[in-house]
Design an enzyme around this catalytic site. Structure first.
Site, PDB file in Angstrom:
ATOM      1  N   GLY A 127       0.883  -1.146  -0.012  1.00  0.00           N
ATOM      2  CA  GLY A 127      -0.003   0.070   0.026  1.00  0.00           C
ATOM      3  C   GLY A 127       0.978   1.425   0.249  1.00  0.00           C
ATOM      4  CB  THR A 128       4.415   2.227  -0.884  1.00  0.00           C
ATOM      5  OG1 THR A 128       4.319   1.604  -2.185  1.00  0.00           O
ATOM      6  CG2 THR A 128       4.850   1.406   0.121  1.00  0.00           C
ATOM      7  CG  ASN A 129       1.653   3.188  -5.782  1.00  0.00           C
ATOM      8  OD1 ASN A 129       2.055   3.941  -6.480  1.00  0.00           O
ATOM      9  ND2 ASN A 129       2.432   2.032  -6.144  1.00  0.00           N
TER      10      ASN A 129
ATOM     11  CG  MET B 178      -1.561  -8.480  -6.028  1.00  0.00           C
ATOM     12  SD  MET B 178      -0.555  -7.452  -7.566  1.00  0.00           S
ATOM     13  CE  MET B 178       0.082  -8.960  -8.203  1.00  0.00           C
ATOM     14  CE  LYS B 179      -8.019 -12.684  -5.802  1.00  0.00           C
ATOM     15  NZ  LYS B 179      -6.757 -12.765  -5.054  1.00  0.00           N
ATOM     16  CB  ILE B 180      -8.122  -9.920 -13.381  1.00  0.00           C
ATOM     17  CG1 ILE B 180      -6.651  -9.915 -13.500  1.00  0.00           C
ATOM     18  CG2 ILE B 180      -8.577  -9.523 -14.692  1.00  0.00           C
ATOM     19  CD1 ILE B 180      -5.984 -11.127 -14.428  1.00  0.00           C
ATOM     20  CG  LEU B 181     -11.509  -5.341 -10.666  1.00  0.00           C
ATOM     21  CD1 LEU B 181     -11.360  -3.769 -11.120  1.00  0.00           C
ATOM     22  CD2 LEU B 181     -12.113  -5.769  -9.731  1.00  0.00           C
TER      23      LEU B 181
ATOM     24  CG  ASN C 236      -3.564  -0.897 -12.845  1.00  0.00           C
ATOM     25  OD1 ASN C 236      -3.354  -0.965 -11.744  1.00  0.00           O
ATOM     26  ND2 ASN C 236      -2.861  -1.683 -13.594  1.00  0.00           N
TER      27      ASN C 236
ATOM     28  CG  HIS D 125       1.766  -2.749 -15.281  1.00  0.00           C
ATOM     29  ND1 HIS D 125       1.470  -3.798 -14.933  1.00  0.00           N
ATOM     30  CD2 HIS D 125       2.722  -2.829 -16.173  1.00  0.00           C
ATOM     31  CE1 HIS D 125       2.106  -4.920 -15.344  1.00  0.00           C
ATOM     32  NE2 HIS D 125       3.082  -4.272 -16.436  1.00  0.00           N
TER      33      HIS D 125
HETATM   34  C1  GRF Z   1       3.460  -1.414  -7.478  1.00  0.00           C
HETATM   35  O1  GRF Z   1       4.628  -1.831  -8.173  1.00  0.00           O
HETATM   36  C2  GRF Z   1       2.392  -1.516  -8.543  1.00  0.00           C
HETATM   37  O2  GRF Z   1       2.566  -0.904  -9.694  1.00  0.00           O
HETATM   38  C3  GRF Z   1       2.359  -3.174  -8.801  1.00  0.00           C
HETATM   39  O3  GRF Z   1       2.275  -3.335  -7.522  1.00  0.00           O
HETATM   40  C4  GRF Z   1       3.220  -2.749  -6.515  1.00  0.00           C
HETATM   41  C5  GRF Z   1       2.448  -2.306  -5.329  1.00  0.00           C
HETATM   42  O4  GRF Z   1       3.166  -1.639  -4.473  1.00  0.00           O
HETATM   43  N1  GRF Z   1       1.073  -3.399  -9.555  1.00  0.00           N
HETATM   44  P1  GRF Z   1       2.244  -1.072  -3.363  1.00  0.00           P
HETATM   45  O5  GRF Z   1       1.491  -1.848  -2.698  1.00  0.00           O
HETATM   46  O6  GRF Z   1       1.657   0.424  -3.686  1.00  0.00           O
HETATM   47  O7  GRF Z   1       3.306  -0.589  -2.325  1.00  0.00           O
END
Ligand code: GRF
Length: 189
Positions: free
Chosen positions: A17-19, A92-95, A109, A111
């Site tokens: 969850g850093t994003n 990580m799930k595909i909707l 999203n 990526h």
């Molecule tokens: C990120 O690299 C994102 O692009 C990928 O998974 C990672 C998730 O990082 N899909 P975080 O959970 O936001 O730290």
């Protein structure tokens, strides 16, 4: 922009969850058009949930074993919280097509590659194995094909000779944190 005028946003996570953290920090700044109203996770052990609870953001965990049923429950939750935008952030799930249709043009999203190259998982290792000179990250709209929706913004990152998939992932993640908010500003300003 003041809180009540901001776009009500749900962040979907599965892990660290850093994003999410960076998006939340951005969302409480004046320049942000979004407000984080809801966090959804498919994983009850996602570290990001600790953060959302600490910040008192409504957070919900859904077990995706019965995907169709769960997606309906999530849609009900989104409606209840008047959500207008979904940001997938390490989700990580595909909707399903059904779900995406309900939020057409309103799911983003991030990526960790320069799409359309290296869709899917394990991007950094594949990039290194192919001796690429650059990788990076992409923020895009979500459509029914994996990592294929319209690109909003990308950031290139140079690959170093000594890079491992871990070191590259770390450098790209830092760029992801900046890129997601830039992409949101680009869409809404
Ligand atoms: C990120 O690299 C994102 O692009 C990928 O998974 C990672 C998730 O990082 N899909 P975080 O959970 O936001 O730290």
């Amino acid at each position: 922009m003041i809180g009540s005028n901001k776009i009500k946003t749900a962040i979907f996570i599965s892990g660290n969850g850093t994003n999410l953290k960076k998006l939340y920090k951005f969302s409480i700044s004046k320049k942000s058009p979004i407000k984080v109203n809801l966090v959804i996770s498919d994983n009850k052990n996602a570290k990001g949930l600790l953060f959302s609870r600490e910040k008192k953001i409504i957070s919900k965990v859904f077990n995706f074993k019965k995907k169709n049923l769960i997606e309906k429950k999530i849609l009900t939750n989104l409606k209840k919280n008047k959500i207008e935008l979904i940001c997938l952030a390490g989700f990580m799930k595909i909707l399903s097509k059904y779900f995406i249709k309900k939020f057409r043009g309103k799911i983003l999203n991030i990526h960790p590659s320069l799409l359309p190259k290296y869709k899917g998982l394990n991007t950094h290792q594949r990039v290194i194995d192919n001796n690429e000179k650059f990788s990076g990250c992409t923020v895009h709209f979500v459509n029914h094909k994996l990592d294929s929706g319209k690109i909003i913004l990308q950031k290139k990152v140079k690959i170093r000779k000594c890079d491992t998939s871990n070191s590259l992932a770390k450098r790209i993640l830092k760029e992801e944190h900046k890129l997601y908010q830039k992409a949101i500003i680009k869409i809404y300003n």
